[in-house]
Design an enzyme around this catalytic site. Sequence first.
Site, PDB file in Angstrom:
ATOM      1  N   ARG A 148      45.414  41.713  38.859  1.00  0.00           N
ATOM      2  CA  ARG A 148      44.488  41.003  39.734  1.00  0.00           C
ATOM      3  C   ARG A 148      44.874  39.531  39.726  1.00  0.00           C
ATOM      4  NH1 ARG A 148      40.878  44.342  36.591  1.00  0.00           N
ATOM      5  NH2 ARG A 148      39.779  45.890  37.895  1.00  0.00           N
ATOM      6  N   LYS A 172      38.030  42.531  34.639  1.00  0.00           N
ATOM      7  CA  LYS A 172      36.605  42.411  34.948  1.00  0.00           C
ATOM      8  C   LYS A 172      35.768  42.765  33.729  1.00  0.00           C
ATOM      9  CE  LYS A 172      36.845  43.223  39.936  1.00  0.00           C
ATOM     10  NZ  LYS A 172      36.380  44.065  41.058  1.00  0.00           N
ATOM     11  N   HIS A 241      46.337  40.309  46.441  1.00  0.00           N
ATOM     12  CA  HIS A 241      45.729  41.642  46.464  1.00  0.00           C
ATOM     13  C   HIS A 241      46.678  42.666  47.092  1.00  0.00           C
ATOM     14  CE1 HIS A 241      42.559  44.526  46.099  1.00  0.00           C
ATOM     15  NE2 HIS A 241      42.540  44.772  47.396  1.00  0.00           N
ATOM     16  N   ARG A 244      49.098  43.825  44.439  1.00  0.00           N
ATOM     17  CA  ARG A 244      48.439  44.768  43.519  1.00  0.00           C
ATOM     18  C   ARG A 244      48.271  46.136  44.181  1.00  0.00           C
ATOM     19  NH1 ARG A 244      44.626  45.601  39.218  1.00  0.00           N
ATOM     20  NH2 ARG A 244      42.630  46.467  39.911  1.00  0.00           N
ATOM     21  N   HIS A 267      40.684  50.215  36.324  1.00  0.00           N
ATOM     22  CA  HIS A 267      39.499  50.728  37.011  1.00  0.00           C
ATOM     23  C   HIS A 267      38.666  51.572  36.056  1.00  0.00           C
ATOM     24  CE1 HIS A 267      41.556  50.442  41.221  1.00  0.00           C
ATOM     25  NE2 HIS A 267      40.979  49.307  40.864  1.00  0.00           N
ATOM     26  N   TYR A 276      41.337  52.993  46.434  1.00  0.00           N
ATOM     27  CA  TYR A 276      42.223  51.838  46.391  1.00  0.00           C
ATOM     28  C   TYR A 276      43.621  52.171  46.874  1.00  0.00           C
ATOM     29  CZ  TYR A 276      43.551  47.315  44.381  1.00  0.00           C
ATOM     30  OH  TYR A 276      43.955  46.024  44.203  1.00  0.00           O
TER      31      TYR A 276
END
Length: 299
Positions: A148, A172, A241, A244, A267, A276
């Site tokens: 990311r 995250k 992005h 990725r 994830h 995705y």
Amino acid sequence: MSALQPLIDTYLNHIASQRGLSPVTITNYQSNLAEFVALLNENKVGCWTELDGQLVRLMVKTLHKKGLKARSIATKLSALRSFLDYLVQFDILSNNPAKGIAAPKLDKPLPKNVSVDDMFQLLDIDEKDPLSIRDQCMMELMYSSGLRLSELVGINLQDIKLSAKEIMVTGKGSKQRLLPITDRAVATVKIWLKIRPEFCIKDEKALFVSKQKKRISARNVQARMEKWGLKQALPGHINPHKLRHSFATHMLESSGNLRAVQTLLGHADLATTQIYTHLDFQHLSKIYDQAHPRAKRKK
């Protein structure tokens, strides 16, 4: 006829005459409002004054469960909101119970991934000035490990172990994960580390720094990648992005291992990885034929 319908008919006549809307638009309003009337009838609501925010949320949730797309629900909710504004305007309702209630979030279209050939073209940078070396290193790392943007700019010197060809990133929720990096990425990091001291102040922890001698910003990375996309003559805009996303797609095309790609991307939910990445049906069929024991026929 439902007891709710007369006011809708009055409203449709009103907007047809006062706003000069086309018959097609009026029909669309009528169709959208009819769905809410049907739902209210199911909930034994016989008067518009009985409608409250909780009921509106329930109807939105019901439409979502029925499989309506977020954009369709947003359109229907907008029609209901306009109708209820009309009822408020003519003192039939004291307030609009649909105001402030949002439709489900619109599905964001996935960025188109960069092809393998175009990715090689992007990363094949001839310039050897310090900024170009840094930029190439950032893009190599991002594509190497599916990082990311926030993970890339957050990398510290201590996070990367070149001898082991691995890097620790913080994703995250401050969750850390250990990722492998390619030989090419290792080579570009080594070159960058030789010239990095010229760019940063003493004791700076960040792996990537800007001309201001401090950790590079996310916006700066985005601007630099867009610049290289244009310079290397790639189709479409290049952004972090997209790199990725391309990593995820290329890895899945090569391996067919969705679980492994999920782990690499960080994830928490496999469903996110499925959304995705996108593979065409032909490629999915090929993976299926190779993997499923009953798909392998004896010749």
